[in-house]
Design a protein around this motif. Structure first.
Motif, PDB file in Angstrom:
ATOM      1  N   THR A 199       2.175  -4.198  11.821  1.00 50.42           N
ATOM      2  CA  THR A 199       0.719  -3.961  11.852  1.00 50.42           C
ATOM      3  C   THR A 199       0.179  -3.256  10.608  1.00 50.42           C
ATOM      4  N   PHE A 200       1.057  -2.827   9.712  1.00 48.24           N
ATOM      5  CA  PHE A 200       0.606  -2.306   8.413  1.00 48.24           C
ATOM      6  C   PHE A 200       0.712  -3.424   7.392  1.00 48.24           C
ATOM      7  N   VAL A 201      -0.350  -3.614   6.609  1.00 44.36           N
ATOM      8  CA  VAL A 201      -0.365  -4.675   5.600  1.00 44.36           C
ATOM      9  C   VAL A 201      -0.465  -4.046   4.212  1.00 44.36           C
ATOM     10  N   THR A 202      -0.259  -4.879   3.212  1.00 42.36           N
ATOM     11  CA  THR A 202      -0.280  -4.397   1.830  1.00 42.36           C
ATOM     12  C   THR A 202      -1.624  -3.783   1.480  1.00 42.36           C
ATOM     13  N   GLU A 203      -2.713  -4.324   2.031  1.00 41.06           N
ATOM     14  CA  GLU A 203      -4.040  -3.781   1.748  1.00 41.06           C
ATOM     15  C   GLU A 203      -4.162  -2.348   2.241  1.00 41.06           C
ATOM     16  N   ASP A 204      -3.554  -2.045   3.419  1.00 39.98           N
ATOM     17  CA  ASP A 204      -3.552  -0.665   3.927  1.00 39.98           C
ATOM     18  C   ASP A 204      -2.880   0.267   2.933  1.00 39.98           C
ATOM     19  N   LEU A 205      -1.729  -0.182   2.422  1.00 41.34           N
ATOM     20  CA  LEU A 205      -0.993   0.644   1.463  1.00 41.34           C
ATOM     21  C   LEU A 205      -1.809   0.888   0.208  1.00 41.34           C
ATOM     22  N   SER A 206      -2.481  -0.157  -0.295  1.00 36.08           N
ATOM     23  CA  SER A 206      -3.278  -0.020  -1.517  1.00 36.08           C
ATOM     24  C   SER A 206      -4.406   0.986  -1.326  1.00 36.08           C
ATOM     25  N   VAL A 207      -5.109   0.872  -0.189  1.00 33.78           N
ATOM     26  CA  VAL A 207      -6.208   1.792   0.095  1.00 33.78           C
ATOM     27  C   VAL A 207      -5.697   3.223   0.212  1.00 33.78           C
ATOM     28  N   LEU A 208      -4.588   3.403   0.942  1.00 32.05           N
ATOM     29  CA  LEU A 208      -4.064   4.755   1.146  1.00 32.05           C
ATOM     30  C   LEU A 208      -3.526   5.367  -0.140  1.00 32.05           C
ATOM     31  N   GLN A 209      -2.926   4.560  -1.009  1.00 32.12           N
ATOM     32  CA  GLN A 209      -2.447   5.101  -2.289  1.00 32.12           C
ATOM     33  C   GLN A 209      -3.617   5.623  -3.121  1.00 32.12           C
ATOM     34  N   THR A 210      -4.711   4.867  -3.145  1.00 30.50           N
ATOM     35  CA  THR A 210      -5.904   5.338  -3.856  1.00 30.50           C
ATOM     36  C   THR A 210      -6.458   6.592  -3.197  1.00 30.50           C
TER      37      THR A 210
END
Length: 497
Positions: A199-210
């Motif tokens: 349920t975690f996608v790459t877009e989630d990771l990108s947003v959270l890293q920023t």
């Protein structure tokens, strides 16, 4: 088409940046210090860039869902900027970070481990939780630490399949781990959990890293602001302490027909631990004290002020004395009484060196006691000889009982017209020059008096200081420096009948 709130947020960020620029250009009147305004501008520009990226990034999901997610991201980022502008604590930044991260990726639970060494978090408060019991986090942390993800990987799609979790069914199947990395430190680790796998996608990771990068920047900026303000307060306190200490140093030196006095005092820091003072006594006598408190800075200056107070308190007339000469303590008695007074207020690791002189210029002599202080340099005019008085004595505070009085002695000496007394602290003779390890030394100081004894007190002092400055040129002063020159005038007034 993008949701109107996105454009409104973008325009608000532009307006915020414009207001900051007005403040920087001085068009908005008095406001925050300029360096804080620059900090606010940097944070605002960072958020402006993120808002632009959110506006113009193509949505991977439906417009409605994308708009809702972006609105949550924008609100969270703006909240962080508001925290910076209000100067709130890093603890609040961490709390907002955790709660906003959960909302942004719609996590079911989360926890944030902070590194106490770099986050001001006390050990009991070094972990924050959302929808998770501490015991659950402890069990997960223990298993995760045994099998770390490869470098650069942050998402576990199914915890039941991760190494170390086999045979241990988990309530939460999806995990996103993200370190909070700054320029120099890792401030902690963010853990986000979801019940369903994958349920975690790459877009989630990108947003959270920023998002976490902005949070860490906020924390580091807050620390910079806090450190700058603390330094500013310290400098203001040191300035006040320096002004107080300066007020304690005699500005008007004693003048009389029997002697000339010249003085010099220079602190190694804003405030120092050297002191000297004068006190006229009945019967044509003058008390002169000099001293050096161990250490430097505000603490040393505080003890210097205490010693000055003790000097003025103890050198008062004793109404019970049987004769005139016993109304005031002799130097050795003064030192013993001062030692007793200092026992209760001087730190165990601190001590004070001092010398007290009582000059009886009508009788043509003086008595002094040395409490571990530098040896007195003296020029005897009749013998045309320069020498050091080799008197004994322990510093104040070294022995803290009545036996101290046994370690301090009086020394009497008759002076002649033209004699010169040079009193100083160890910052003079221990001043460094040459290769950086060479000291000015007692021998060099003695030579300078041999070359200048015939001059006035002020000229002798200046001659010594010029040579000292030439010797130490290029090297910083590492200890407080005090120098007193007393010259008994060649033509002494006749004694009173």
């Amino acid at each position: 088409m993008r949701h109107p709130l996105l454009y409104l947020g973008f325009l608000l960020a532009l307006l915020s940046g414009g207001l900051v620029m007005v403040n920087l250009l001085g068009l908005g009147g008095a406001g925050a210090p300029q360096w804080i305004t620059w900090l606010m501008l940097a944070a605002d520009l960072g958020v402006l860039g993120l808002l632009a990226a959110l506006l113009f990034r193509p949505p991977a999901v439906s417009i409605e869902k994308a708009t809702s997610l972006r609105r949550t991201e924008i609100q969270s980022l703006q909240h962080l900027v508001q925290i910076i502008q209000r100067g709130q604590t890093s603890g609040e930044v961490y709390r907002i970070l955790l709660e906003s991260a959960v909302q942004t990726v719609q996590a079911d639970a989360a926890w944030l481990d902070l590194a106490p060494d770099h986050t001001e978090a006390e050990t009991p408060n070094a972990t924050q939780y959302v929808n998770l019991a501490p015991g659950q986090a402890d069990e997960l942390r223990k298993l995760l630490n045994l099998h770390n993800l490869p470098e650069g990987e942050f998402i576990t799609n199914d915890l039941n399949l991760r190494a170390g979790f086999e045979g241990l069914p988990q309530k939460f199947r999806s995990l996103l781990q993200l370190p909070l990395r700054g320029m120099h430190f890792t401030y902690g680790m963010l853990h986000l959990l979801k019940v369903e796998p994958h349920t975690f996608v790459t877009e989630d990771l990108s947003v959270l890293q920023t998002f976490t990068s902005q949070a860490v920047l906020s924390i580091e900026n807050l620390e910079l602001v806090r450190t700058s303000l603390a330094n500013q307060r310290t400098q203001e306190e040191l300035k006040i302490a320096s002004q107080v200490q300066d007020s304690l140093i005699p500005k008007n030196l004693p003048t009389d027909n029997w002697f000339d006095i010249s003085s010099h005092s220079l602190a190694a820091k804003e405030v120092g631990g050297d002191f000297y003072d004068f006190l006229h006594l009945p019967g044509r006598r003058l008390a002169v004290i000099i001293g050096d408190v161990s250490g430097k800075g505000v603490t040393a200056a505080f003890h210097m002020a205490q010693m000055k107070g003790i000097f003025h308190s103890l050198m008062q007339e004793n109404p019970l004395a049987k004769n005139e000469r016993d109304k005031f303590p002799v130097p050795s008695k003064f030192m013993a009484q001062a030692n007793t007074a200092l026992i209760h207020c001087l730190e165990k690791s601190s001590f004070i060196t001092s010398s007290l002189y009582i000059i009886d210029y009508e009788q043509g002599g003086f008595v002094f006691a040395r409490a571990g202080h530098c040896h007195t340099l003296y020029y005897h005019a009749l013998r045309e000889e320069v020498f050091y008085f080799e008197s004994q004595g322990l510093g104040l505070g070294i022995i803290r009982n009545e036996s101290y009085e046994k370690h301090i002695k009086n020394q009497f000496y008759d002076y002649s017209p033209g004699d010169v007394m040079v009193i100083y602290t160890d910052g003079i003779v221990e001043a460094r020059g040459g290769t950086g390890t060479d000291e000015y030394g007692e021998d060099r100081l003695k030579l300078r008096l041999e070359e200048s004894y015939f001059q006035e007190a002020d000229d002798i002092k200046n001659f010594i200081l010029e040579d000292l400055n030439a010797f130490t040129q290029g090297f910083p002063i590492h200890d407080d420096q005090t120098l007193l020159v007393i010259k008994f005038k060649s033509a002494q007034p006749p004694p009173l009948a």
